[in-house]
Design a protein around this motif. Structure first.
Motif, PDB file in Angstrom:
ATOM      1  N   ALA A 130      65.373  38.149  47.026  1.00  0.00           N
ATOM      2  CA  ALA A 130      64.446  37.163  47.562  1.00  0.00           C
ATOM      3  C   ALA A 130      63.184  37.942  47.460  1.00  0.00           C
ATOM      4  O   ALA A 130      63.193  38.699  48.464  1.00  0.00           O
ATOM      5  N   PHE A 131      61.873  37.286  47.820  1.00  0.00           N
ATOM      6  CA  PHE A 131      60.378  37.289  48.125  1.00  0.00           C
ATOM      7  C   PHE A 131      60.986  37.401  50.087  1.00  0.00           C
ATOM      8  O   PHE A 131      61.531  36.289  50.696  1.00  0.00           O
ATOM      9  N   ASP A 132      59.889  38.526  50.263  1.00  0.00           N
ATOM     10  CA  ASP A 132      60.148  38.055  51.992  1.00  0.00           C
ATOM     11  C   ASP A 132      58.957  37.003  52.409  1.00  0.00           C
ATOM     12  O   ASP A 132      57.922  37.703  53.236  1.00  0.00           O
ATOM     13  N   TRP A 133      59.166  35.806  51.994  1.00  0.00           N
ATOM     14  CA  TRP A 133      58.208  34.903  52.543  1.00  0.00           C
ATOM     15  C   TRP A 133      58.740  34.214  53.812  1.00  0.00           C
ATOM     16  O   TRP A 133      59.902  34.492  54.246  1.00  0.00           O
ATOM     17  N   SER A 172      63.312  31.366  46.910  1.00  0.00           N
ATOM     18  CA  SER A 172      62.272  32.303  48.300  1.00  0.00           C
ATOM     19  C   SER A 172      62.475  30.839  49.182  1.00  0.00           C
ATOM     20  O   SER A 172      61.849  31.686  50.073  1.00  0.00           O
TER      21      SER A 172
END
Lengths: 519, 519
Positions: A267-270, A253
């Motif tokens: 994925a994480f929305d980082w 991510s």
């Protein structure tokens, strides 16, 4: 040296080194400047021959016992034996990314020998993972010791049943090269795990600060079991476009190198910010580059502000080693440290590829001359052991907590780097190679551009991805094992024992390849 | 055996084993039944003494050379030396989870020796990671070989520069025990990595099915770089309450063992279903347990329906080895296979803790007698090498792709398991131990309950977390190294060379502890 009025061209390399050693107590940056200054292009060939003649332990480029003299090609690469092995393995594993099969018994020093007997100069080194030479005598000897055999076959769950030897191994090995200001180390299995466990540490550390001495709430305890906030908090680690930090779910991510690394994986929305796109050589474009770096720093601040309270860590490579060998100046990193401090964002420096000497300092971030250290420095590859340095109070746990045999290997590697002055060797060789690349660039301006780098962590660009690919393919057939970085760069990731004579072999063969590309 | 009318009490163990070996071609389940049937409680002591007298390679419990006879306690645990080492290490690493420091040179077979010279019977084994004995002669010998030394000190990026020996090591080692129906293996560094890379494989495989032969769209290629759908798709891996699948970001999102494992760490909003809470002994509660399993199966289907098209994988442990040693019957897993097939959800069986012989079969899921194999089986711990078996077409990549030295270790472990009939040993010892535990239960009904398990993968419950803790602390002071599972279970994770005599040592000491708890 220069200050002391010694004529460089008349002094032996060991004299220079003695002076260098005297300077160890002083400012390392100044020492580096002096060192590289005296090794100007005009003198380097004289040094190189001095180095090659000498074999005392104090010379940086002590010859590797039994090393091959030069590449030797006996078949196409991959040859028939490699192809046969590939067919065999293909039934069980994906073989598409493999270059050739290696006979590790026959490989020596800087030279890798393939299944067909081709001897190649290796500047890839299992993606920057080898350091002191294939079958380095110090490692062969250590591997046969009772201590190593015991550690290898009885790998413990170090968090539960650690070995009596573990505290000493950590203290005298990995911690002996801890970045200034970081007094603890968490050990892990690989670079991706090092980054992932560092992110976990940063999240836990942040939540502890937020929570103070208060116990976990019932809501936190229950919601985390459902993967929901507040127990599983909506926090993030930001990263830079072009960055590479691994391929597991958390690390991926933050990876932004290319789509093929990320596509089809949740994925994480980082968030991300731009990494400076500098112009090379840096000295020529100072004003423009400063503007570009300021633009990116502003973007970092905007992303943090926009995600107020959510971005608790920022990860950055000193050099973007997969995404195109992109550099930023010490100014950029100093400002980045300042911004992250101000916003209480942990600065995680990913030294998985840059660490352990490749830039001529043990850690690449030592080149930045920071006022306060990074919060976390991660490592793997050349260290063989993986993990991260930090100064936090942690409760990070898993079964292995790294691998003691790799920590032992790290100890030997560190000792060899110190005893054989390999950082100095990298500085000497890097300067020599960089100068040679500059000559190639001025001769082949239509093909070679953007020669850049520190130590032997160098790169240059070709005009297109097609030419990058073609250059690498022809180069391999001539006896150099290498890969690209980004879409059009050629990267150098040689071992720390890579000497000017090896650099010259590369330069001669690269010249041939460039001639061929023109023909 | 019984069919052939041989009187069990009169035949030697090797005779039984010969008959057993003849049966190898037949139905493995039937063989197991016969084997455990003949080893009824009344006969087991006779066998046990036969085993202990004999030392031929064909006896399951061949004595371990130089093994200690029994636990020997010379200090409090942890003793002064362990405490000193702990203080030393504490400056660099969190030491709170450590039991004591181990002298791995002195540890032998089933006995772990600590820094103070305490000899303990080890039924924890670095959280189920040891198999053929501390300092097993076969491993000592292999570790000194040139092949091992070369593999250890020249660890390659196997995806790029694999060793010429790699295809053979994979084929003759790890693949020689591949679960039926799975013809490929992806190698990784640890159990968490094995699960994470399996999830990635499942996501990529799913997207390839969805996409067919169409190329990636521009939208996919661009959105994945921003961690957004459709490139980073909103897909999930579902798991069971009480399950443990590792501690990295993807694997932790499927772990549901306890809050302390998950709190403060961001997680994917992946869904969960209930795992059956069965009553023991299973035979006594068949109807009730069937109802409970049906309830959970219904929940699984509901979760999949509710998240239509999003749940593309389901991970399950054959026995929930961290979350309380929870079992389900073959019926449950057969139905689970059926449901996942119907909904095109990949069934990932996490055999990190249950695999490599602990249940008396090489893989625990062999007990289920499935019509079609699981899609993925992950492994680590006792295998020492980590990774997952599968039959998908993959493009999963990272630097190490596992560690060849651990693949070599796996080969030796597998050979020892076969040559020394260690699966049979586990069956014999497991039956013996389980019967002994049942006796403890009937004697101490107020303290011991829910004796359960297969092979030596056994557990029993104590009334409260406090008693669980107290039992383990007193037991350790008497010379048995163990940990709990869940909040009130005691778990057995001994090596595969754990023989009835070791089981008896545990039973005798456990009796003492239970007496003390009552006093």
């Amino acid at each position: 040296m220069v200050d002391q009025g010694i004529s460089v061209s008349n002094c032996s390399f060991s004299q220079i080194l003695d002076v260098d050693l005297e300077l160890r107590g002083g400012d390392p940056f100044r020492r580096y400047i002096i060192f590289t200054h005296i090794l100007s292009v005009s003198n380097i060939r004289a040094f190189s021959s001095t180095i090659n003649r000498r074999a005392t332990p104090s010379t940086p480029a002590r010859p590797f016992p039994g090393e091959y003299d030069a590449p030797k090609i006996v078949s196409a690469i991959p040859g028939p034996e490699s192809k046969k092995l590939s067919q065999e393995l293909d039934k069980r594993q994906d073989t598409r990314t493999q270059h050739f099969f290696v006979d590790y018994k026959k490989s020596k020093g800087n030279y890798v020998v393939d299944a067909d007997g081709n001897v190649m100069l290796d500047i890839l080194c299992s993606i920057a993972s080898h350091s002191i030479g294939y079958n380095a005598p110090a490692l062969v000897e250590a591997a046969r010791s009772e201590e190593w055999v015991t550690a290898l076959i009885n790998r413990p769950a170090t968090g539960v049943q650690p070995s009596t030897t573990w505290p000493g191994v950590i203290e005298n090995g990995i911690m002996s090269v801890a970045p200034k200001g970081l007094n603890q180390v968490f050990t892990a299995m690989c670079g991706s795990c090092a980054n992932e466990t560092a992110y976990k540490a940063v999240f836990m550390h942040h939540m502890r600060k937020v929570r103070g001495d208060a116990p976990y709430t019932q809501e936190e305890l229950q919601s985390c079991m459902k993967n929901e906030a507040p127990g599983a908090p909506n926090l993030s680690i930001m990263s830079f476009k072009g960055g590479f930090h691994g391929r597991l779910f958390g690390s991926l991510s933050t990876t932004r190198s290319k789509a093929l690394h990320k596509i089809d994986i949740p994925a994480f929305d980082w968030p991300q910010a731009s990494f400076p796109a500098l112009k090379y050589p840096l000295e020529q474009f100072e004003a423009e580059n400063r503007k570009e770096e300021d633009r990116c720093l502003k973007e970092v601040e905007e992303v943090i502000e926009k995600n107020k309270g959510k971005v608790v860590g920022l990860i950055v490579e000193p050099i973007q080693g997969e995404g195109g060998d992109n550099y930023a100046t010490p100014y950029f990193f100093q400002k980045l440290r300042k911004i992250t401090k101000e916003h209480d964002v942990a600065l995680i420096v990913d030294e998985v590829q840059t660490g352990v000497g490749a830039t001529g300092k043990f850690w690449a971030h030592e080149h930045w001359d920071l006022d306060t250290p990074p919060d976390v420095v991660t490592f793997s590859k050349k260290m063989q052991a993986a993990g991260f340095y930090h100064s936090m109070d942690l409760r990070n746990f898993n079964t292995w907590l790294g691998d003691p045999i790799r920590a032992l290997q790290a100890s030997v590697i560190i000792k060899e780097i110190k005893d054989n002055h390999l950082l100095e060797n990298v500085q000497v060789t890097g300067e020599y190679l960089k100068n040679g690349l500059e000559k190639l660039r001025s001769k082949h301006t239509d093909l070679v551009s953007n020669v850049r780098g520190v130590g032997t962590f160098l790169a240059f660009d070709l005009p297109t991805p097609e030419l990058q690919d073609k250059f690498l393919r022809i180069l391999r057939q001539k006896g150099v094992e290498a890969t690209g970085s980004g879409t059009r760069s050629i990267r150098f990731r040689p071992m720390l024992i890579f000497a000017p004579k090896h650099a010259q072999q590369f330069l001669d063969l690269a010249e041939e390849v460039l001639q061929q590309l023109k023909a």
